[in-house]
Design an enzyme around this catalytic site. Sequence first.
Site, PDB file in Angstrom:
ATOM      1  CE  LYS A   1       3.392 -16.998  -2.106  1.00 40.37           C
ATOM      2  NZ  LYS A   1       3.162 -18.433  -1.924  1.00 40.37           N
TER       3      LYS A   1
ATOM      4  CE1 TYR B   1      -2.987  -3.168   0.895  1.00 40.19           C
ATOM      5  CE2 TYR B   1      -4.491  -1.326   1.183  1.00 40.19           C
ATOM      6  CZ  TYR B   1      -4.265  -2.678   1.010  1.00 40.19           C
ATOM      7  OH  TYR B   1      -5.337  -3.532   0.948  1.00 40.19           O
TER       8      TYR B   1
ATOM      9  CG  ASP C   1      -7.119  -6.041   2.354  1.00 39.28           C
ATOM     10  OD1 ASP C   1      -8.087  -5.631   3.027  1.00 39.28           O
ATOM     11  OD2 ASP C   1      -7.165  -6.184   1.116  1.00 39.28           O
TER      12      ASP C   1
ATOM     13  CG  ASP D   1       0.592 -20.068  -0.333  1.00 41.91           C
ATOM     14  OD1 ASP D   1       1.220 -20.007   0.750  1.00 41.91           O
ATOM     15  OD2 ASP D   1       1.129 -20.445  -1.396  1.00 41.91           O
TER      16      ASP D   1
ATOM     17  CG  ASP E   1     -12.225  -9.145   3.346  1.00 38.10           C
ATOM     18  OD1 ASP E   1     -12.105  -8.351   4.301  1.00 38.10           O
ATOM     19  OD2 ASP E   1     -12.684  -8.807   2.244  1.00 38.10           O
TER      20      ASP E   1
END
Length: 357
Positions: free
Chosen positions: A190, A139, A247, A223, A251
Amino acid sequence: MGQRKRIAVIPGDGIGPEVVRQALKVLSAMRDAGAAPCEWDELPYGADHYLQTGIALPPDEPARLSREYDALLVGAFGDPRIPDELHARGILLRLRTELDLYINFRPARLLARRISPLRTVDDRGVDLVIFRENTEGAYSGLGATYRPGAPEEVGIVVDVNTRRCVERLIRAAFEWARSRGRRRVTLADKANAMPEAHGVWRRRFAEIAEEYADLESEHRYVDALCMELVREPGRFDVIVAPNLVGDILSDLAAEIVGGPGLAPSANLHPGRTGLFEPVHGSAPALAGRDLANPFAAILSAALMLDELGWPDAAETARAAIADAIAARKTTRDLGGELGTEAAGDWVAARVRQRLGA
Ligand code: IPM
Ligand code: MN
């Protein structure tokens, strides 16, 4: 009574105003009962304001808000008339970065087993918190789009991970875990695909974890963590993650505990004015139809009450939401039949009752 706390309320776009209105009903109940002596001003920032004035947020506004208010309570930003959501970045992301609200605190707690879509939820339930980095990462805004629309188009953004910001977030996560008696802190990143960007997370996490030997620490690639969250959501306590990773995970976690209608968040820098918002977006298709679930906004106000120094009031609000779910006094997404306003009224009445007001 001490001085009243001052809150800046930015309802925003779409369902933002209607869900924030319900949170204000609950705050009024708290205030009237003396449980949360506060007052608020409503500010107009959002799509309409942006379209009328061309300004998302005036230049000095973040500093003024932080100076004049103790907390910011916001609804949602996003409007189909503004395709790139430029104003959402200009309001929300600007407040996060300019106020240096480096912790995006996103709890996911299952309030009733029936509202999780997963049958892998066991007797432990689900009660986890995501500490999402909130000021940099993907971001950063550093990047460019070359030749937009042309066959040669290239989009670039730089994933910025500074040791200082990585470290302060990791420490906040461990400190919170320890102070709340949580056992396990999981780092999600990651670093296998992007070691240049995320290696610093792996290294600092491992080093800082040694200072918290009383807690269990572990690493997951994001993942694989997504699969594990679905397979065994009850095993996680605290998850710490870079901005974009957090982020997406938040969710997923929200859906596991009942969907976007129930997910609150707090954007924090300890000791400073924080920003409190539901995780959900502006949901233009639902706006103005009395369908949106106001509980995420009310639970965000509860996080605000915690930070303002009224944890008992915050617990009362959370308990009232749990009561509403148990009694099926909810909007349709949670199996009830109430509209947004009636669900807010029910919770506010319950708060009054619980406070003996
Ligand atoms: C959130 C939202 C924002 C984000 C959007 C609106 C920019 O998805 O708060 O999670 O990505 O941070
Ligand atoms: Mn999001």
